[in-house]
Design a protein around this motif. Structure first.
Motif, mmCIF file in Angstrom:
data_model
loop_
_atom_site.group_PDB
_atom_site.id
_atom_site.type_symbol
_atom_site.label_atom_id
_atom_site.label_comp_id
_atom_site.label_asym_id
_atom_site.label_seq_id
_atom_site.Cartn_x
_atom_site.Cartn_y
_atom_site.Cartn_z
ATOM 1 N N THR A 28 -21.993 -8.221 -42.084
ATOM 2 C CA THR A 28 -22.748 -7.026 -41.741
ATOM 3 C C THR A 28 -23.696 -7.395 -40.603
ATOM 4 N N ILE A 63 -25.508 -2.278 -44.218
ATOM 5 C CA ILE A 63 -24.437 -1.276 -44.151
ATOM 6 C C ILE A 63 -25.012 0.121 -43.959
ATOM 7 N N HIS A 66 -25.892 0.117 -40.293
ATOM 8 C CA HIS A 66 -24.758 -0.169 -39.397
ATOM 9 C C HIS A 66 -23.496 -0.294 -40.244
ATOM 10 N N PRO A 67 -22.746 0.782 -40.452
ATOM 11 C CA PRO A 67 -21.608 0.730 -41.359
ATOM 12 C C PRO A 67 -20.386 -0.040 -40.850
ATOM 13 N N GLN A 68 -20.386 -0.425 -39.569
ATOM 14 C CA GLN A 68 -19.260 -1.215 -39.058
ATOM 15 C C GLN A 68 -19.399 -2.645 -39.569
ATOM 16 N N THR A 88 -15.042 0.267 -41.560
ATOM 17 C CA THR A 88 -16.268 0.998 -41.839
ATOM 18 C C THR A 88 -16.547 0.944 -43.329
ATOM 19 N N GLU A 90 -18.865 2.092 -46.690
ATOM 20 C CA GLU A 90 -19.728 3.129 -47.255
ATOM 21 C C GLU A 90 -20.202 2.668 -48.620
ATOM 22 N N ILE A 132 -14.691 -0.204 -48.236
ATOM 23 C CA ILE A 132 -14.467 -0.531 -46.829
ATOM 24 C C ILE A 132 -13.096 -0.012 -46.409
ATOM 25 N N THR A 133 -13.111 0.848 -45.406
ATOM 26 C CA THR A 133 -11.880 1.394 -44.861
ATOM 27 C C THR A 133 -11.489 0.553 -43.647
ATOM 28 N N GLU A 135 -9.840 -0.673 -40.235
ATOM 29 C CA GLU A 135 -9.464 0.012 -38.999
ATOM 30 C C GLU A 135 -8.667 -0.881 -38.073
#
Length: 140
Positions: A28, A63, A66-68, A88, A90, A132-133, A135
């Motif tokens: 993070t 998080i 800064h959610p990335q 990302t 959440e 965590i999705t 990407e």
């Protein structure tokens, strides 16, 4: 939409690691802009990485701001088998539940017992769920 190409050796290895590895490094970004890697237990479930956290941890504050995030597996001693997932995150104040809870408990039964805790005690302490999705995937 994120997918892993399992027709490649790399894709097959990453898919195997998502199922078999016990720990990943969640990175993070702190208030100062400094990356903050933290070892975490995780569950690959329904196309997402699920991480159970204790409340009031720095990673949760990071998080929220800064959610990335990125996650990486341990590499070999010589620097091989690198796998890094960017995505990302959440924060879900509801704890892990249902089939995901059962899968998490099955994966980490011995580890939770090694902490001297029952699954119920563990999840009472690690009650915040990070979803965590993914990407992007990179590595070699």
């Amino acid at each position: 939409m994120f997918s892993i190409d399992t027709s490649t050796k790399f894709g097959r290895r990453i898919t195997g690691q998502l199922g078999d590895e016990r720990m990943m490094w969640l990175t993070t970004v702190g208030r100062s802009g400094t990356p903050a890697p933290t070892p975490v237990w995780f569950l690959w479930y329904d196309g997402r990485l699920l991480v159970c956290s204790q409340p009031d941890q720095a990673k949760l504050r990071n998080i929220a701001a800064h959610p990335q995030v990125s996650l990486n597996f341990n590499a070999t001693r010589s620097g091989g088998e690198v796998g890094v997932i960017a995505g990302t995150a959440e924060i879900d104040e509801n704890p892990i539940a249902g089939d995901a809870l059962a899968a998490y408990n099955e994966k980490y039964a011995a580890d939770i017992a090694g902490l001297g805790m029952s699954p119920d005690q563990f999840h009472a302490s690690y009650s915040v769920l990070i979803r965590i999705t993914p990407e992007k995937l990179r590595g070699f």
